[in-house]
Write an enzyme that holds these catalytic residues in place. Structure first.
Site, PDB file in Angstrom:
ATOM      1  N   ARG A 240     -47.765  45.768  77.751  1.00 53.36           N
ATOM      2  CA  ARG A 240     -46.904  46.174  76.652  1.00 53.36           C
ATOM      3  C   ARG A 240     -47.367  47.527  76.124  1.00 53.36           C
ATOM      4  O   ARG A 240     -48.578  47.821  76.131  1.00 53.36           O
ATOM      5  CB  ARG A 240     -46.999  45.177  75.490  1.00 53.36           C
ATOM      6  CG  ARG A 240     -46.135  43.940  75.608  1.00 53.36           C
ATOM      7  CD  ARG A 240     -44.665  44.253  75.477  1.00 53.36           C
ATOM      8  NE  ARG A 240     -43.835  43.057  75.580  1.00 53.36           N
ATOM      9  CZ  ARG A 240     -43.350  42.570  76.728  1.00 53.36           C
ATOM     10  NH1 ARG A 240     -43.600  43.164  77.869  1.00 53.36           N
ATOM     11  NH2 ARG A 240     -42.579  41.487  76.730  1.00 53.36           N
ATOM     12  N   GLU A 269     -41.156  52.359  73.007  1.00 56.96           N
ATOM     13  CA  GLU A 269     -40.132  52.459  74.054  1.00 56.96           C
ATOM     14  C   GLU A 269     -38.782  51.935  73.565  1.00 56.96           C
ATOM     15  O   GLU A 269     -38.750  51.031  72.727  1.00 56.96           O
ATOM     16  CB  GLU A 269     -40.585  51.724  75.325  1.00 56.96           C
ATOM     17  CG  GLU A 269     -40.710  50.226  75.150  1.00 56.96           C
ATOM     18  CD  GLU A 269     -41.202  49.538  76.418  1.00 56.96           C
ATOM     19  OE1 GLU A 269     -42.287  49.856  76.906  1.00 56.96           O
ATOM     20  OE2 GLU A 269     -40.467  48.657  76.898  1.00 56.96           O
ATOM     21  N   HIS A 287     -40.188  50.310  82.233  1.00 56.74           N
ATOM     22  CA  HIS A 287     -40.311  48.856  81.964  1.00 56.74           C
ATOM     23  C   HIS A 287     -39.490  48.034  82.971  1.00 56.74           C
ATOM     24  O   HIS A 287     -38.574  47.298  82.601  1.00 56.74           O
ATOM     25  CB  HIS A 287     -39.883  48.549  80.510  1.00 56.74           C
ATOM     26  CG  HIS A 287     -40.450  47.246  80.013  1.00 56.74           C
ATOM     27  ND1 HIS A 287     -40.800  47.014  78.709  1.00 56.74           N
ATOM     28  CD2 HIS A 287     -40.734  46.083  80.664  1.00 56.74           C
ATOM     29  CE1 HIS A 287     -41.259  45.783  78.565  1.00 56.74           C
ATOM     30  NE2 HIS A 287     -41.238  45.197  79.746  1.00 56.74           N
TER      31      HIS A 287
HETATM   32  C1  DGY Z   1     -41.541  40.313  80.097  1.00 57.94           C
HETATM   33  O1  DGY Z   1     -41.011  39.350  80.672  1.00 57.94           O
HETATM   34  O2  DGY Z   1     -42.261  40.182  79.116  1.00 57.94           O
HETATM   35  C2  DGY Z   1     -41.259  41.649  80.684  1.00 57.94           C
HETATM   36  O3  DGY Z   1     -41.948  42.646  80.030  1.00 57.94           O
HETATM   37  C3  DGY Z   1     -39.789  41.929  80.716  1.00 57.94           C
HETATM   38  O4  DGY Z   1     -39.353  42.191  79.438  1.00 57.94           O
END
Ligand code: DGY
Length: 328
Positions: A240, A269, A287
């Site tokens: 993240r 983001e 992402h």
């Molecule tokens: C998640 O599944 O957490 C990925 O980052 C996709 O958003």
């Protein structure tokens, strides 16, 4: 009896919408419009369920404004967009989509690490720009991945899947740091060794971040941590934004205090620090670590399974806060 009403906040596979509409009155967002917070709140009025993605923030104020909401099905394994203590306080169920994206995300994380170490996107830009005139012994030389030390920060399912790729496919030595140590029978097949964070930073040739975002992991990698890494090391983040202090990383990359980075996630983001664009030694993706057709479909179906079970008296397969179910 009238059917429950649900809101699907983002565009999703039409067949998943079709499936939901067999159980619910569905309000969807097929154009994927960017709803303001006010618009989201207005559309949630009278809805018992919300089909969300990681970009939809559900906090205490939203739950208070929508007292009829009983479940939020997040189409993501991460759920830092959901204020779980507030969910618990109000008895609202949260669900996520673990397992179905593990291997796909690990493939991408490993690929990003390879791309950073072997300067793949830099090399493509060089070729496309017409700079490739002749072979040279030192053109775009990078660092080896095979046989190197792979450091994993956050050894959950995805971290372990990346470690397996490194150990079994590339002969890498695996070290990791995690709050809890893996059982010996999980460490042994990949020769993984738990180390403290300082050792991880100092010894990893390629450091991959796969930990959940929380106030505790905010800026887990900042200026001090980057300074503790090898100057030849790479850093990959498929977890993240916010786990890395992006400004500190830009400074470290600019001054070549680490060799390279590969990022799929950013602070703030889809906005990101434009300083990254000026650097040759960073691979940037938007992402997409879980983005294969099959995996995104599996994530959407699992989120739908959760929503349907939660609102039709079934057992949601992947609850985040099952204690809420026990109270019902
Ligand atoms: C998640 O599944 O957490 C990925 O980052 C996709 O958003």
């Amino acid at each position: 009896m009238s059917r429950p009403a649900v809101l699907v906040a983002r565009a999703v596979f039409p067949e998943v919408l079709e499936r939901l509409s067999r159980h619910f009155e569905v309000e969807a967002n097929p154009d994927d419009s960017a709803w303001s917070r006010e618009e989201l709140l207005a559309r949630l009025a009278g809805k018992s369920g919300l089909f969300a993605t990681g970009s939809v923030q559900v906090d205490a104020a939203l739950l208070e404004a929508c007292p009829q909401l009983r479940v939020v099905a997040n189409m993501a394994v991460g759920y830092n967009n959901l204020d779980i203590p507030a969910f618990n306080a109000r008895g609202v169920l949260a669900t996520n989509t673990p397992e179905v994206l593990t291997e796909t995300t690990a493939d991408f994380g490993f690929g990003l690490m390879l791309a950073a170490a072997r300067r793949m996107s830099e090399a493509e830009r060089y070729l496309r720009a017409g700079e490739w005139k002749r072979w040279r012994y030192d053109t775009l030389t990078g660092t080896d991945v095979h046989g190197a030390t792979l450091g994993i920060l956050g050894m959950g399912r995805i971290g372990q899947a990346i470690a397996r790729r490194g150990a079994l496919g590339f002969g890498m030595k695996v070290i990791y740091h995690n709050r809890s140590r893996l059982p010996a029978e999980q460490e042994a097949p990949i020769g993984a060794r738990w180390v403290d964070k300082a050792t991880l930073l100092a010894e990893a040739d390629h450091l991959v971040l796969v930990l959940p975002y929380s106030p505790e992991s905010h800026h887990a990698i900042g200026a001090a941590e980057l300074a503790a890494m090898k100057p030849t090391a790479t850093l990959t983040n498929v977890a993240r934004g916010g786990i890395v202090d992006d400004r500190a990383l830009i400074a470290a990359l600019r001054e070549q205090r680490i060799a390279a980075a590969a990022l799929d996630v950013y602070e703030g983001e889809p906005a990101f620090d434009p300083g990254f664009l000026e650097l040759p030694n960073v691979v940037l993706t938007p992402h997409i670590a879980s983005a294969t057709v099959a995996t995104r479909r599996a994530m959407a179906e699992l989120a739908a399974d959760n929503l349907i079970a939660a609102l039709t008296g079934g057992t949601p397969p992947t609850p985040v806060n099952p204690e809420v179910l026990a109270r019902r």
